[in-house]
Design an enzyme around this catalytic site. Structure first.
Site, PDB file in Angstrom:
ATOM      1  N   LYS A  89     -17.616  -7.143   7.143  1.00 13.55           N
ATOM      2  CA  LYS A  89     -16.558  -7.642   6.991  1.00 13.55           C
ATOM      3  C   LYS A  89     -15.760  -7.609   8.231  1.00 13.55           C
ATOM      4  O   LYS A  89     -15.643  -6.664   9.070  1.00 13.55           O
ATOM      5  CB  LYS A  89     -15.710  -7.213   6.010  1.00 13.55           C
ATOM      6  CG  LYS A  89     -14.278  -7.877   5.440  1.00 13.55           C
ATOM      7  CD  LYS A  89     -13.911  -7.350   3.908  1.00 13.55           C
ATOM      8  CE  LYS A  89     -12.448  -7.818   3.834  1.00 13.55           C
ATOM      9  NZ  LYS A  89     -11.823  -6.923   2.890  1.00 13.55           N
TER      10      LYS A  89
ATOM     11  N   SER B 217      -2.892  -7.976   2.570  1.00 13.87           N
ATOM     12  CA  SER B 217      -3.203  -7.895   4.218  1.00 13.87           C
ATOM     13  C   SER B 217      -3.493  -9.269   4.691  1.00 13.87           C
ATOM     14  O   SER B 217      -3.180  -9.555   5.689  1.00 13.87           O
ATOM     15  CB  SER B 217      -4.053  -6.973   4.518  1.00 13.87           C
ATOM     16  OG  SER B 217      -3.685  -5.458   4.028  1.00 13.87           O
TER      17      SER B 217
ATOM     18  N   ARG C  64      -1.388  -5.816  -8.941  1.00 13.09           N
ATOM     19  CA  ARG C  64      -0.029  -6.456  -8.347  1.00 13.09           C
ATOM     20  C   ARG C  64       0.096  -7.513  -9.494  1.00 13.09           C
ATOM     21  O   ARG C  64       1.353  -7.781  -9.868  1.00 13.09           O
ATOM     22  CB  ARG C  64      -0.471  -7.262  -7.025  1.00 13.09           C
ATOM     23  CG  ARG C  64      -0.548  -6.208  -5.863  1.00 13.09           C
ATOM     24  CD  ARG C  64      -0.946  -7.256  -4.888  1.00 13.09           C
ATOM     25  NE  ARG C  64      -2.298  -7.299  -4.815  1.00 13.09           N
ATOM     26  CZ  ARG C  64      -3.194  -7.879  -3.965  1.00 13.09           C
ATOM     27  NH1 ARG C  64      -2.800  -7.644  -2.534  1.00 13.09           N
ATOM     28  NH2 ARG C  64      -4.310  -8.228  -4.008  1.00 13.09           N
TER      29      ARG C  64
ATOM     30  N   HIS D  36       0.902  -1.285  -0.045  1.00  6.80           N
ATOM     31  CA  HIS D  36      -0.099  -0.057  -0.064  1.00  6.80           C
ATOM     32  C   HIS D  36       0.913   1.245   0.089  1.00  6.80           C
ATOM     33  O   HIS D  36       0.725   2.227  -0.653  1.00  6.80           O
ATOM     34  CB  HIS D  36      -0.898   0.030   1.020  1.00  6.80           C
ATOM     35  CG  HIS D  36      -1.848  -1.082   1.469  1.00  6.80           C
ATOM     36  ND1 HIS D  36      -1.982  -1.828   2.606  1.00  6.80           N
ATOM     37  CD2 HIS D  36      -2.790  -1.484   0.535  1.00  6.80           C
ATOM     38  CE1 HIS D  36      -2.866  -2.516   2.324  1.00  6.80           C
ATOM     39  NE2 HIS D  36      -3.544  -2.471   1.195  1.00  6.80           N
TER      40      HIS D  36
HETATM   41  O1  PNS Z   1      -8.498  -2.985   0.183  1.00  5.15           O
HETATM   42  P1  PNS Z   1      -9.786  -3.593  -0.388  1.00  5.15           P
HETATM   43  O2  PNS Z   1     -10.914  -4.283   0.494  1.00  5.15           O
HETATM   44  O3  PNS Z   1      -9.522  -4.361  -1.750  1.00  5.15           O
HETATM   45  O4  PNS Z   1     -10.645  -2.281  -0.770  1.00  5.15           O
HETATM   46  C1  PNS Z   1     -11.867  -2.478  -1.654  1.00  5.15           C
HETATM   47  C2  PNS Z   1     -12.528  -1.058  -1.834  1.00  5.15           C
HETATM   48  C3  PNS Z   1     -12.602  -0.275  -0.722  1.00  5.15           C
HETATM   49  C4  PNS Z   1     -11.684  -0.005  -2.645  1.00  5.15           C
HETATM   50  C5  PNS Z   1     -13.846  -1.269  -2.466  1.00  5.15           C
HETATM   51  O5  PNS Z   1     -14.344  -2.360  -1.845  1.00  5.15           O
HETATM   52  C6  PNS Z   1     -14.763  -0.037  -2.658  1.00  5.15           C
HETATM   53  O6  PNS Z   1     -14.590   0.968  -3.240  1.00  5.15           O
HETATM   54  N1  PNS Z   1     -15.904  -0.160  -1.694  1.00  5.15           N
HETATM   55  C7  PNS Z   1     -16.822   0.763  -1.427  1.00  5.15           C
HETATM   56  C8  PNS Z   1     -18.188   0.483  -2.198  1.00  5.15           C
HETATM   57  C9  PNS Z   1     -18.359   0.517  -3.526  1.00  5.15           C
HETATM   58  O7  PNS Z   1     -18.015   1.980  -3.844  1.00  5.15           O
HETATM   59  N2  PNS Z   1     -18.792  -0.344  -4.222  1.00  5.15           N
HETATM   60  C10 PNS Z   1     -18.905  -0.093  -5.613  1.00  5.15           C
HETATM   61  C11 PNS Z   1     -17.800  -0.573  -6.649  1.00  5.15           C
HETATM   62  S1  PNS Z   1     -18.205  -0.675  -8.107  1.00  5.15           S
END
Ligand code: PNS
Length: 158
Positions: free
Chosen positions: A41, A127, A90, A17
């Site tokens: 979660k 993570s 990645r 990150h």
């Molecule tokens: O670190 P992560 O868990 O891979 O992050 C994922 C994240 C937070 C970027 C993604 O889950 C997100 O944007 N969640 C917010 C909900 C949202 O906007 N969802 C629609 C996506 S199309």
């Protein structure tokens, strides 16, 4: 003001990150690191703990602000007047999921997603793997900041 958001769960922040956040901070005037509040979660660290860790390890960049959000990321972007999202890729395995999200986010709001190739020295990190290694007694030195390593050991082995 050229502003971008680096969103994620950051449970906890890794050197992967930080690679993306640090490089984004050199390209933009301000980088907002936004921690997703996700009650569905199960997380190891609370949102506040994750924010504190992120603040401590991004202090040196000078133009990084840490915040939290819930709901849709694009709604947060609109509220904060952030026109673009930066995501690290990645490997090809990240691509399908990220492409779909990027296209949906753009369709919903016009918010752009910019992909940055993760540095090869950290591209194998996640993570969840980090937590697994610490849980079973392995060392994550050099893979996460020292402060994060100490907190992981305390939480998972303490
Ligand atoms: O670190 P992560 O868990 O891979 O992050 C994922 C994240 C937070 C970027 C993604 O889950 C997100 O944007 N969640 C917010 C909900 C949202 O906007 N969802 C629609 C996506 S199309």
């Amino acid at each position: 003001m050229r502003r971008v958001v680096c969103p994620g769960s950051f449970d906890p922040v890794t050197n992967g990150h930080l690679d993306i956040i640090g490089r984004a901070s050199r390209q933009y005037d301000e980088v907002v690191v936004a921690v997703l509040i996700n009650i569905e979660k199960k997380s190891l660290f609370t949102v506040e703990e994750r924010i504190e860790m992120l603040q401590a390890v991004t202090k040196e960049y000078g133009n990084v602000r840490v915040d939290k959000f819930h709901g849709l990321l694009v709604d947060y972007c609109r509220q904060q007047e952030i026109p673009a999202i930066v995501k690290g890729l990645r490997a090809v395995s990240d691509f399908d999921y990220e492409l779909q999200q990027a296209q949906l986010n753009y369709r919903m709001s016009g918010v752009e997603t910019l992909f940055m190739a993760t540095g090869p020295e950290v591209s194998f990190l996640s993570s969840s793997r980090i937590k697994e290694i610490v849980r079973y007694g392995g060392s994550v030195a050099g893979l996460v900041p020292d402060l994060v390593q100490d907190l992981l050991v305390e939480r998972l082995r303490g």
